[in-house]
Each structure stands twice: as C-alpha cells, then as structure tokens.
Enzyme design. Structure first.
Site, PDB file in Angstrom:
ATOM      1  N   HIS A  53      47.471  43.863  40.580  1.00  0.00           N
ATOM      2  CA  HIS A  53      47.641  42.711  41.470  1.00  0.00           C
ATOM      3  C   HIS A  53      49.042  42.128  41.264  1.00  0.00           C
ATOM      4  O   HIS A  53      49.694  42.386  40.244  1.00  0.00           O
ATOM      5  CB  HIS A  53      46.589  41.649  41.168  1.00  0.00           C
ATOM      6  CG  HIS A  53      45.195  42.092  41.487  1.00  0.00           C
ATOM      7  ND1 HIS A  53      44.127  41.230  41.481  1.00  0.00           N
ATOM      8  CD2 HIS A  53      44.686  43.300  41.822  1.00  0.00           C
ATOM      9  CE1 HIS A  53      43.024  41.871  41.799  1.00  0.00           C
ATOM     10  NE2 HIS A  53      43.335  43.145  42.010  1.00  0.00           N
ATOM     11  N   GLU A  55      49.997  39.200  40.420  1.00  0.00           N
ATOM     12  CA  GLU A  55      50.094  38.403  39.197  1.00  0.00           C
ATOM     13  C   GLU A  55      50.144  39.279  37.941  1.00  0.00           C
ATOM     14  O   GLU A  55      50.956  39.034  37.046  1.00  0.00           O
ATOM     15  CB  GLU A  55      48.905  37.432  39.099  1.00  0.00           C
ATOM     16  CG  GLU A  55      48.854  36.407  40.204  1.00  0.00           C
ATOM     17  CD  GLU A  55      48.071  36.863  41.442  1.00  0.00           C
ATOM     18  OE1 GLU A  55      47.740  36.000  42.269  1.00  0.00           O
ATOM     19  OE2 GLU A  55      47.785  38.081  41.572  1.00  0.00           O
ATOM     20  N   CYS A  83      42.726  35.620  41.723  1.00  0.00           N
ATOM     21  CA  CYS A  83      41.336  35.997  41.491  1.00  0.00           C
ATOM     22  C   CYS A  83      41.019  35.844  39.999  1.00  0.00           C
ATOM     23  O   CYS A  83      41.924  35.659  39.184  1.00  0.00           O
ATOM     24  CB  CYS A  83      41.095  37.431  41.958  1.00  0.00           C
ATOM     25  SG  CYS A  83      41.824  38.676  40.870  1.00  0.00           S
ATOM     26  N   CYS A  86      43.116  37.971  37.554  1.00  0.00           N
ATOM     27  CA  CYS A  86      44.475  37.499  37.314  1.00  0.00           C
ATOM     28  C   CYS A  86      44.484  36.240  36.444  1.00  0.00           C
ATOM     29  O   CYS A  86      45.362  36.078  35.604  1.00  0.00           O
ATOM     30  CB  CYS A  86      45.175  37.263  38.648  1.00  0.00           C
ATOM     31  SG  CYS A  86      45.412  38.815  39.560  1.00  0.00           S
TER      32      CYS A  86
END
Length: 163
Positions: A53, A55, A83, A86
């Site tokens: 992701h 992040e 999410c 993360c």
C-alpha cells in the site's frame, strides 16, 4: 505540525496511478524534521504484494533512507485514510502523526462498485472487526502448533539481544 505541501505531494503521488499500470491511487509520504524522507504509492498489483500500500511503501522507503526501523518523530501524510494494515505498520514503525485527505466513506463511494477484475475487494469494516480479536476468535482458521520450539528461539534471541 500539518503542512499542505506534504499532503499535496501525497496526492500528487496518488495521481501517478492514472498513468502507471499496476498501481492504485493511494500515495503517501513520511516527513521528518520538515523534509520528506520516504514516499510510496500502492503497488500491490505491480509487485504481486497485497501489503504494498502507499503507506507501507512510504514507511519502507523512509526506513531505508534513514537506516532505521524507528520512525518515531515522523509524520505520515496520505491521500486516503489508511486501512488497518497501514495503521498497524505505522504503529510498528513508531510514526508519531498521521494526516489524510480522502476518508473511508469517500474512498468507498469512488471504489465500492468496481468489479473484482478491476480491484481486489477489501472489506475495511471486516478488517477492523477482526484485527482486535485474539487469533482463535478470528474468522480465518487459526490454531497454535509447535509453540515450544518457536518460543525457545524467541527466548534465545531475546537473551542474545540483552547481551
């Protein structure tokens, strides 16, 4: 302390997904002492890595650039509310501040009706509900095996780390 320039950079990175195959529009930057030390965009499809992701990529980049896994004192700016995966990565790394642009409702409105062929479906609500449960209570099959040898290795490693 929040600064627009860092959020604008995170959003700029997310826009790269409009022209870069295998990426999704989630960009992030890690900031320390007023400068960007890590950047990332969601590359889950490109990297065949569901944890890639924006992040987590920014955290990985910052850790490499700073030569440490300790990101205390940093801020993470992201184009979308993170999410649970993360958030957990931020907590493990010690990120001190979080600033996000679009929230989960806005992301859901934009992405919620995409076909599975366009984007692997993620149920953030289910993730949130499952993350706080003890392993045996989670919806996925979970059972403990060979805990003694694994525990012994943990204890040996900890003893070595203590000196």
């Amino acid at each position: 302390m929040y600064e627009d320039r860092f959020m604008r950079r995170a959003i700029e990175i997310s826009a790269e997904a409009l022209t870069t195959p295998g990426t999704e529009p989630f960009g992030a930057v890690v900031v320390k002492d007023g400068r960007i030390v890590g950047e990332g965009i969601n590359r889950s499809v490109l990297n065949h890595d569901p944890t890639s992701h924006g992040e987590t990529e920014a955290i990985r980049d910052a850790a490499r650039n700073l030569g440490t896994v300790d990101l205390r004192g940093t801020a993470l700016y992201t184009s979308c509310e993170p999410c649970p995966l993360c958030v957990a990565a931020m907590m493990i790394a010690g990120v001190s501040e979080l600033y996000y642009a679009a929230d989960m409702a806005q992301a859901g409105a934009a992405l919620g009706d995409l076909p599975e062929s366009a984007r692997f479906p993620i149920d953030v609500g289910q993730m949130l509900a499952q993350c706080g449960l003890p392993a045996p209570e989670r919806s996925m099959t979970s059972a403990q095996h060979l805990d003694t040898p694994a525990s012994e290795i943990l204890q040996q490693w900890a003893a070595k780390a203590r000196g």
